[in-house]
Design a protein around this motif. Structure first.
Motif, PDB file in Angstrom:
ATOM      1  N   PRO A   1       0.821  -1.204   0.000  1.00 45.91           N
ATOM      2  CA  PRO A   1       0.000   0.000   0.000  1.00 45.91           C
ATOM      3  C   PRO A   1       0.864   1.267   0.000  1.00 45.91           C
ATOM      4  CG  PRO A   1      -0.495  -1.389   1.924  1.00 45.91           C
ATOM      5  CD  PRO A   1       0.611  -2.044   1.188  1.00 45.91           C
ATOM      6  N   PHE A   2       0.276   2.352  -0.455  1.00 49.13           N
ATOM      7  CA  PHE A   2       0.939   3.664  -0.506  1.00 49.13           C
ATOM      8  C   PHE A   2       1.783   3.862   0.759  1.00 49.13           C
ATOM      9  CE2 PHE A   2       0.096   8.417   0.245  1.00 49.13           C
ATOM     10  CZ  PHE A   2       1.183   8.819  -0.509  1.00 49.13           C
ATOM     11  N   LYS A   3       3.085   3.931   0.584  1.00 47.36           N
ATOM     12  CA  LYS A   3       3.970   3.867   1.749  1.00 47.36           C
ATOM     13  C   LYS A   3       3.887   5.077   2.675  1.00 47.36           C
ATOM     14  CE  LYS A   3       8.536   4.500   1.057  1.00 47.36           C
ATOM     15  NZ  LYS A   3       9.877   4.397   0.427  1.00 47.36           N
TER      16      LYS A   3
ATOM     17  N   ALA B   1       1.000   6.594   3.447  1.00 47.25           N
ATOM     18  CA  ALA B   1      -0.415   6.750   3.808  1.00 47.25           C
ATOM     19  C   ALA B   1      -0.616   7.229   5.247  1.00 47.25           C
ATOM     20  CB  ALA B   1      -1.150   5.436   3.595  1.00 47.25           C
ATOM     21  N   ASN B   2       0.259   6.797   6.135  1.00 45.37           N
ATOM     22  CA  ASN B   2       0.082   7.173   7.548  1.00 45.37           C
ATOM     23  C   ASN B   2       1.033   8.270   7.985  1.00 45.37           C
ATOM     24  OD1 ASN B   2      -1.919   5.235   7.727  1.00 45.37           O
ATOM     25  ND2 ASN B   2      -0.495   3.635   8.412  1.00 45.37           N
TER      26      ASN B   2
HETATM   27  C1  LIG Z   1      -1.515   2.650   8.074  1.00 40.75           C
HETATM   28  O1  LIG Z   1      -2.175   2.401   9.288  1.00 40.75           O
HETATM   29  C2  LIG Z   1      -3.147   1.383   9.199  1.00 40.75           C
HETATM   30  C3  LIG Z   1      -3.869   1.299  10.553  1.00 40.75           C
HETATM   31  O2  LIG Z   1      -2.954   1.225  11.595  1.00 40.75           O
HETATM   32  C4  LIG Z   1      -2.457   0.060   8.829  1.00 40.75           C
HETATM   33  O3  LIG Z   1      -3.396  -0.951   8.702  1.00 40.75           O
HETATM   34  C5  LIG Z   1      -1.713   0.259   7.507  1.00 40.75           C
HETATM   35  O4  LIG Z   1      -0.980  -0.898   7.178  1.00 40.75           O
HETATM   36  C6  LIG Z   1      -0.778   1.449   7.588  1.00 40.75           C
HETATM   37  N1  LIG Z   1      -0.242   1.692   6.244  1.00 40.75           N
HETATM   38  C7  LIG Z   1       1.053   1.828   5.998  1.00 40.75           C
HETATM   39  C8  LIG Z   1       1.437   2.037   4.562  1.00 40.75           C
HETATM   40  O5  LIG Z   1       1.900   1.772   6.850  1.00 40.75           O
END
Ligand SMILES: *[C@@H]1O[C@H](CO)[C@@H](O)[C@H](O)[C@H]1NC(C)=O
Length: 345
Positions: free
Chosen positions: A118-120, A122-123
């Motif tokens: 996933p978009f690295k 994102a968080n």
């Molecule tokens: C972002 O946070 C969500 C919820 O904690 C998690 O499931 C997800 O893997 C995280 N995404 C990344 C790219 O780290």
């Protein structure tokens, strides 16, 4: 009496001269002479030589129309940015778009080197209020694609120079010409246009990219110099696409590294942009590519992205554009949030 007559004749003559010269000034198409002179000066500055008088006359007409339109724009309501005559002033907008952009729209994307995670970012929340990667020495000097549709290669190389600096601590100008000459077996076609993602694909499978010094830019299509491509001064592990239609996601990415951005950059106002925060009219007909190297806010409160272009330092703000950020359209202004991506390393 004779003296008086002489005097009145003299006064009449002076008045006549004044009237004639005033009416001459009024009747002559004002500005034509000035524009002709301006064209000559512009030709000298840009080293432009026309093949014959007919070509020169044709180019002058285009030059004149562009200058008039630029002046009318600048004399109009202040919209926060200005246009100026530049090296593109003797080109129609159609000619300009055909030669100086080069993002190839295609329904299919090659994704073998795309990082499937996933978009690295994102968080990522530690986003500074403003950022200029130039001040972090992660941006090389502005380059010039010339009349070659290689914007895609400049955009990809700009992003790669950034991540290389962030990972290796060294800013090195990388080779665009290697992409133009050697990345020719897929979607990318040198001066005929290409995509940043397929450039990243090529770089990954080639094992890296050489330097600008080793394989300098020529601005035309040529045979791949495979001896030079053996040098892998910089390498990437792949790339990721920024989630589409999200300036928020783009911000998360740009806060972490310079990012390749596709944009509709072929319009008249883009052609002659010179300063300020661009808020101009454009759609999402993506035809050009640049590198997003920062963002910020003006003292007046206008939020902007900082884009590095490849049209030399004579365009925009020394080769850069500030363009409005966080617009109501999800696509971003000129579609800048629709096809952004970045290399991973
Ligand atoms: C972002 O946070 C969500 C919820 O904690 C998690 O499931 C997800 O893997 C995280 N995404 C990344 C790219 O780290």
């Amino acid at each position: 009496m004779a003296k008086q007559n002489q005097l009145s004749v003299l006064i009449s003559a002076i008045l006549l001269v004044i009237i004639v010269s005033v009416s001459e000034t009024l009747c002559r198409p004002l500005g034509e002479e000035h524009l002709l002179k301006q064209h000559e000066e512009w030709m000298a500055i840009h080293g432009r030589v026309y093949k014959d008088a007919a070509e020169k006359a044709k180019r002058y007409e285009i030059f004149k129309e562009n200058v008039k339109r630029i002046n009318a724009f600048n004399d109009g309501k202040d919209v926060g940015y200005k246009l100026a005559a530049n090296k593109f002033t003797d080109l129609t907008n159609e000619e300009f778009r055909a030669s100086y952009t080069g993002y190839k729209r295609t329904p299919n994307r090659v994704v073998s080197s795309m990082d499937a995670k996933p978009f690295k970012y994102a968080n990522f929340t530690a986003i500074p209020p403003a950022l200029d990667w130039r001040t972090k020495k992660a941006v090389t000097s502005v380059k010039d694609q010339g009349g070659c549709g290689s914007c895609w290669a400049f955009s990809a190389v700009g992003a790669m120079e950034g991540i290389t600096m962030l990972k290796k601590g060294k800013l090195v100008s990388l080779s665009v010409q290697e992409l133009v000459d050697c990345d020719v077996n897929g979607i990318d076609q040198g001066c005929g246009g290409g995509l940043m993602d397929s450039a990243f694909e090529f770089i990954k499978s080639n094992g890296g990219l050489t330097t600008e010094a080793n394989y300098p830019y020529r601005g035309n299509d040529g045979t791949c110099n495979s001896a030079k491509t053996a040098d892998h001064s910089a390498s990437i592990t792949g790339y990721q696409d920024v989630p589409v239609n999200s300036e928020k996601a783009l911000l998360q990415a740009v806060a972490n590294q310079p990012v390749s951005v596709a944009i509709e950059g072929g319009g008249f106002e883009f052609q002659f942009y010179s300063s300020g925060v661009f808020t101009g009219s454009c759609g999402t007909n993506i035809d050009h590519a640049v590198t997003a190297v920062g963002y910020g806010k003006t003292s007046g409160g206008t939020k902007y992205w900082l884009l590095k272009n490849s049209w030399g330092t004579g365009w925009g703000e020394n080769g850069y554009m500030r363009i409005q950020k966080d617009v109501s359209s999800k696509a971003g202004l000129c579609g800048l949030a629709t096809k952004a991506s970045y290399p991973t390393a």
